[in-house]
Design an enzyme around this catalytic site. Structure first.
Site, mmCIF file in Angstrom:
data_model
loop_
_atom_site.group_PDB
_atom_site.id
_atom_site.type_symbol
_atom_site.label_atom_id
_atom_site.label_comp_id
_atom_site.label_asym_id
_atom_site.label_seq_id
_atom_site.Cartn_x
_atom_site.Cartn_y
_atom_site.Cartn_z
ATOM 1 N N SER A 1 0.831 -1.213 0.000
ATOM 2 C CA SER A 1 0.000 0.000 0.000
ATOM 3 C C SER A 1 0.860 1.255 0.000
ATOM 4 C CB SER A 1 -0.935 0.006 1.215
ATOM 5 O OG SER A 1 -1.858 -1.050 1.124
ATOM 6 N N THR B 1 -11.313 -0.374 -0.073
ATOM 7 C CA THR B 1 -12.295 -1.444 -0.220
ATOM 8 C C THR B 1 -12.602 -2.187 1.076
ATOM 9 O OG1 THR B 1 -10.627 -3.077 -0.789
ATOM 10 C CG2 THR B 1 -11.605 -1.819 -2.613
ATOM 11 N N HIS C 1 -3.711 3.577 7.654
ATOM 12 C CA HIS C 1 -3.730 3.889 6.223
ATOM 13 C C HIS C 1 -4.230 5.312 5.985
ATOM 14 C CE1 HIS C 1 -3.049 0.055 3.882
ATOM 15 N NE2 HIS C 1 -3.000 -0.368 5.126
ATOM 16 N N ALA D 1 -4.138 7.892 8.025
ATOM 17 C CA ALA D 1 -3.179 8.883 8.529
ATOM 18 C C ALA D 1 -2.013 9.090 7.564
ATOM 19 C CB ALA D 1 -2.657 8.446 9.896
ATOM 20 N N ARG D 2 -1.693 8.083 6.773
ATOM 21 C CA ARG D 2 -0.561 8.154 5.858
ATOM 22 C C ARG D 2 -0.871 8.950 4.588
ATOM 23 N NH1 ARG D 2 0.787 2.390 5.315
ATOM 24 N NH2 ARG D 2 -0.559 2.395 3.521
ATOM 25 N N ARG D 3 -2.145 9.085 4.245
ATOM 26 C CA ARG D 3 -2.537 9.749 2.995
ATOM 27 C C ARG D 3 -2.424 11.255 3.097
ATOM 28 N NH1 ARG D 3 -8.074 6.823 3.107
ATOM 29 N NH2 ARG D 3 -7.180 4.783 3.388
ATOM 30 N N GLU E 1 -14.812 5.328 0.567
ATOM 31 C CA GLU E 1 -14.696 4.138 1.416
ATOM 32 C C GLU E 1 -15.677 3.047 1.079
ATOM 33 O OE1 GLU E 1 -14.217 4.262 5.554
ATOM 34 O OE2 GLU E 1 -12.878 5.967 5.502
ATOM 35 N N ASP F 1 -7.299 0.235 -3.096
ATOM 36 C CA ASP F 1 -6.570 -0.549 -2.090
ATOM 37 C C ASP F 1 -7.569 -1.283 -1.187
ATOM 38 O OD1 ASP F 1 -4.593 -1.591 -0.466
ATOM 39 O OD2 ASP F 1 -3.996 0.332 0.384
#
Length: 185
Positions: free
Chosen positions: A19, A37, A54, A56-58, A66, A90
Site C-alpha cells: 500500500s 475497499t 492507512h 493517517a498516511r494519505r 470508502e 486498495d
C-alpha cells in the site's frame, strides 16, 4: 504505452509495504482519489486501527471513497474521466472477500460462483476502460502452500485469477517482497 492513462498493479503479501509503495507511485500528484475497499467492523478494534494507519498516511489533499459495494467499485471506475486525478484502489483482496461474502460463494455454490465471476469480469472491464491514471493494490497469495480449507483454496484461486487478468491490463506490475519492490513489467 498508448495515449491512454497509465495503469499499475502492485502485488505483495501481508505487511509487505504494497500500500505504501502504491501511494508512493502517486506522490507527485497533488490530488488523488483513494478507493478503500475494506469494510469497517465496529466490533473489531484492531481492524479499525489498521484502517486508521492507512488514513493517517494519505495526504490531506487526497479524496477518500470508502468501502463501495462490489458492483460500486466498477461503476466508480467507469465514472472517472481523463480530467480527474489519479485513482488508487486498495485493495482487491478485501474487495474479493466482500464479493464472496455477498454472493454466499464460500461453499462453492455454482450460482454464487457465477455471480463472483460476473463481478470479476465487470471489474476487469472497468479497470481496462478507466480513463484516469489507475493504481491497484492486491495481495499475492499464490506463493504459499495449498490451503487446508475449501474456502481458503477458493479465495486463493479466485484472487490469483483476478490478479493474473488484471496484470494483463496493466502497463506496470510490481511485487513487494519484504518491503522491496520488484518490477515485473
Amino acid at each position: 504505452m498508448t495515449g491512454r492513462a497509465r495503469r499499475a498493479l502492485v502485488l505483495g503479501g501481508a505487511r509487505s509495504g504494497k500500500s505504501a509503495h502504491a501511494e508512493g507511485l502517486l506522490s507527485g500528484s497533488a490530488a488523488a482519489t483513494y478507493v478503500a475497499t475494506a469494510r469497517r467492523d465496529p466490533d473489531d478494534a484492531e481492524w479499525n486501527e489498521r484502517i486508521a494507519e492507512h488514513v493517517a498516511r494519505r495526504p490531506e489533499s487526497w479524496c477518500t471513497v470508502e468501502a463501495p459495494a462490489p458492483g460500486d467499485l466498477a461503476a466508480f471506475l467507469r465514472s472517472v474521466d481523463e480530467s480527474e486525478p489519479p485513482v488508487l484502489v486498495d485493495d482487491l483482496a478485501t474487495w474479493l472477500t466482500g464479493v464472496l461474502d455477498d454472493a454466499g460463494a464460500w461453499e462453492r455454490d455454482r450460482a454464487a460462483l457465477r455471480d463472483v465471476a460476473e463481478h470479476r469480469a465487470e471489474l476487469l472491464r472497468a479497470c481496462g476502460s478507466c480513463q484516469a491514471e489507475l493504481v491497484v493494490v492486491s495481495a499475492e497469495v499464490g506463493l504459499g502452500v495449498v490451503p487446508a480449507t475449501r474456502s481458503a483454496r477458493l479465495f486463493r484461486d479466485e484472487l490469483g485469477a483476478l490478479n493474473a487478468a488484471l496484470a494483463e491490463l496493466c502497463d506496470e506490475v510490481s511485487l513487494l517482497v519484504a518491503g522491496m519492490p520488484l518490477r515485473l513489467r
